[in-house]
Scaffold this active site. Structure first.
Site, short mmCIF file in Angstrom:
data_model
loop_
_atom_site.label_atom_id
_atom_site.label_comp_id
_atom_site.label_asym_id
_atom_site.label_seq_id
_atom_site.Cartn_x
_atom_site.Cartn_y
_atom_site.Cartn_z
N ARG A 37 1.10 -9.58 -6.65
CA ARG A 37 1.65 -10.84 -6.51
C ARG A 37 2.50 -11.18 -7.40
O ARG A 37 2.71 -12.56 -7.71
CB ARG A 37 0.58 -11.65 -6.27
CG ARG A 37 -0.42 -11.26 -4.92
CD ARG A 37 0.17 -12.15 -3.71
NE ARG A 37 -0.06 -11.73 -2.44
CZ ARG A 37 -1.00 -12.14 -1.71
NH1 ARG A 37 -1.76 -13.14 -1.67
NH2 ARG A 37 -1.10 -11.34 -0.43
N HIS A 67 -1.34 3.55 -8.07
CA HIS A 67 -0.60 3.04 -7.07
C HIS A 67 0.76 2.56 -7.66
O HIS A 67 0.56 1.39 -8.03
CB HIS A 67 -1.20 2.49 -5.87
CG HIS A 67 -0.40 2.62 -4.45
ND1 HIS A 67 1.04 2.34 -4.45
CD2 HIS A 67 -0.66 2.98 -3.30
CE1 HIS A 67 1.66 2.38 -3.20
NE2 HIS A 67 0.62 2.60 -2.56
N TYR A 70 5.09 -1.97 -4.75
CA TYR A 70 5.55 -1.78 -3.43
C TYR A 70 7.29 -2.16 -3.48
O TYR A 70 8.31 -1.84 -2.80
CB TYR A 70 5.27 -2.55 -2.24
CG TYR A 70 3.96 -2.12 -1.59
CD1 TYR A 70 3.48 -0.85 -1.57
CD2 TYR A 70 3.08 -3.15 -1.20
CE1 TYR A 70 2.22 -0.66 -1.02
CE2 TYR A 70 1.91 -2.73 -0.69
CZ TYR A 70 1.59 -1.41 -0.69
OH TYR A 70 0.23 -1.04 -0.30
N HIS A 107 5.78 5.37 -2.93
CA HIS A 107 6.19 5.39 -1.57
C HIS A 107 7.60 6.06 -1.97
O HIS A 107 8.39 5.64 -2.78
CB HIS A 107 6.22 4.08 -0.85
CG HIS A 107 4.98 3.33 -0.63
ND1 HIS A 107 4.84 2.33 0.01
CD2 HIS A 107 3.77 3.95 -0.60
CE1 HIS A 107 3.72 2.03 0.11
NE2 HIS A 107 3.00 3.00 -0.16
N ASP A 178 -1.77 9.61 4.03
CA ASP A 178 -2.34 8.43 4.35
C ASP A 178 -2.53 8.54 5.97
O ASP A 178 -1.66 8.84 7.03
CB ASP A 178 -1.29 7.29 3.98
CG ASP A 178 -1.85 5.91 4.50
OD1 ASP A 178 -2.30 5.68 5.65
OD2 ASP A 178 -1.80 4.72 3.71
N HIS A 213 -5.43 9.05 1.63
CA HIS A 213 -5.66 7.36 1.86
C HIS A 213 -6.34 7.28 3.07
O HIS A 213 -5.61 7.68 4.23
CB HIS A 213 -4.30 6.73 1.75
CG HIS A 213 -3.74 6.30 0.47
ND1 HIS A 213 -2.51 6.08 0.34
CD2 HIS A 213 -4.36 6.55 -0.64
CE1 HIS A 213 -2.50 5.82 -0.87
NE2 HIS A 213 -3.47 6.14 -1.60
N ASP A 226 2.69 0.77 10.55
CA ASP A 226 2.19 0.62 9.33
C ASP A 226 1.08 -0.66 9.16
O ASP A 226 1.23 -1.60 8.11
CB ASP A 226 2.94 0.74 8.04
CG ASP A 226 2.38 1.09 6.72
OD1 ASP A 226 0.95 0.85 6.64
OD2 ASP A 226 3.01 0.91 5.65
ZN ZN Z 1 0.29 1.53 4.48
FE FE Z 2 -1.44 4.23 1.69
FE FE Z 3 0.93 3.21 -0.29
#
Ligand code: ZN
Ligand code: FE
Ligand code: FE
Length: 279
Positions: A37, A67, A70, A107, A178, A213, A226
């Site tokens: 955030r 991780h 994003y 990603h 995932d 995941h 997703d």
């Molecule tokens: Zn996802």
């Molecule tokens: Fe994931």
């Molecule tokens: Fe991810």
């Protein structure tokens, strides 16, 4: 050993995540390297990280999975975004030197109109400029659902990225699978996980698979959406998860929940998954 954990917030510090994981029956955890955030999370102190490492050793934890945010896009057509992503990832990897066996998941990115081939080249060249043969952390490409222009929804695309990574650092690259994403991408992991893992082995090689995941999906096979669902409430279902977590190909890997749960909810899912595990 069944290594099972969930996504936790880094905002209370590093040792705190270990204690929180342990309190809900987990023996590993995942966290965002930056709070998504945009809230200003303080840089962790070396003492805090050291306390976590000691705690995890005592408890026999599997390594935590960091991780990447994003907002990173290693495949962007915008050079300044690729540059920003590269600098940020390099900094995070150097920080992970303090955590033995650390895993770093990201990603692969979105090609936003340039085409998959160009995107793949950007991703590999970014990895070639930040990976070092002596580094501690293993960097994991996440399998994606294939929404928009996401790269990495086909195992072949991940294989192409890995093939373009310099041979001297290729050992530092692995994959995080995932379950929601692969199901959304069209791999029938719910009813035939053995088949999906043997396809993974054929295309990429199971030795590259380092983490799972564990998420149910709000959408059916091949939906490319997703949207994660709680374990058992989605299209993968409890029977699917029972098959997945007991598969010979992956049963020794760490599993990380990223379902829409609070910490207590994760505790309940971990307890449930333990009942499905056959040892
Ligand atoms: Zn996802
Ligand atoms: Fe994931
Ligand atoms: Fe991810």
């Amino acid at each position: 050993m069944f290594y099972i954990g969930c996504h936790l917030s880094v905002s209370g510090g590093y040792e705190h995540m270990g204690i929180e994981a342990d309190s809900i029956g987990a023996n590993t955890f995942q966290y965002f390297t930056k709070n998504p955030r945009g809230s200003k999370s303080k840089d962790p102190t070396p003492e805090d990280v050291h306390s976590l490492v000691t705690f995890m050793k005592e408890k026999g934890f599997a390594p935590p999975l960091a991780h990447a945010p994003y907002t990173y896009n290693p495949a962007s057509k915008d050079e300044s975004i690729r540059e920003y992503t590269k600098e940020a990832m390099a900094k995070e990897l150097s920080f992970l030197e303090a955590i033995p066996g650390a895993l770093y998941n990201f990603h692969p990115g979105c090609h936003v109109g340039q085409g998959t081939d160009v995107g793949i080249k950007h991703i590999a060249s970014l990895l070639n400029s930040i990976l070092r043969p002596e580094q501690n952390a293993t960097v994991l490409l996440e399998t994606m659902a294939g929404k928009g222009s996401e790269i990495g929804s086909r195992f072949e695309e991940l294989r192409e990225i890995i093939d373009l990574v310099d041979i001297g650092v290729r050992g530092k690259v692995g994959v995080c699978l995932d379950t929601c994403h692969v199901s959304d991408a069209g791999y029938d992991i719910a009813s035939d996980p053995e088949g999906v893992f043997s396809e993974f082995d054929r295309v990429i090689g199971l030795e590259r698979l380092r983490a799972i995941h564990l998420n149910d999906s709000k959408n059916p096979l091949g939906a490319h959406k997703d949207r994660h669902e709680k374990i058992g409430d989605g299209y993968i279902g409890l029977d699917g998860f029972k098959r997945i977590i007991n598969c010979e190909a992956v049963r020794s890997l760490p599993f990380y929940l990223e379902t829409p749960c609070d910490v207590e909810g994760y505790g309940r899912e971990i307890a449930l998954l333990k009942t499905l595990r056959t040892d």
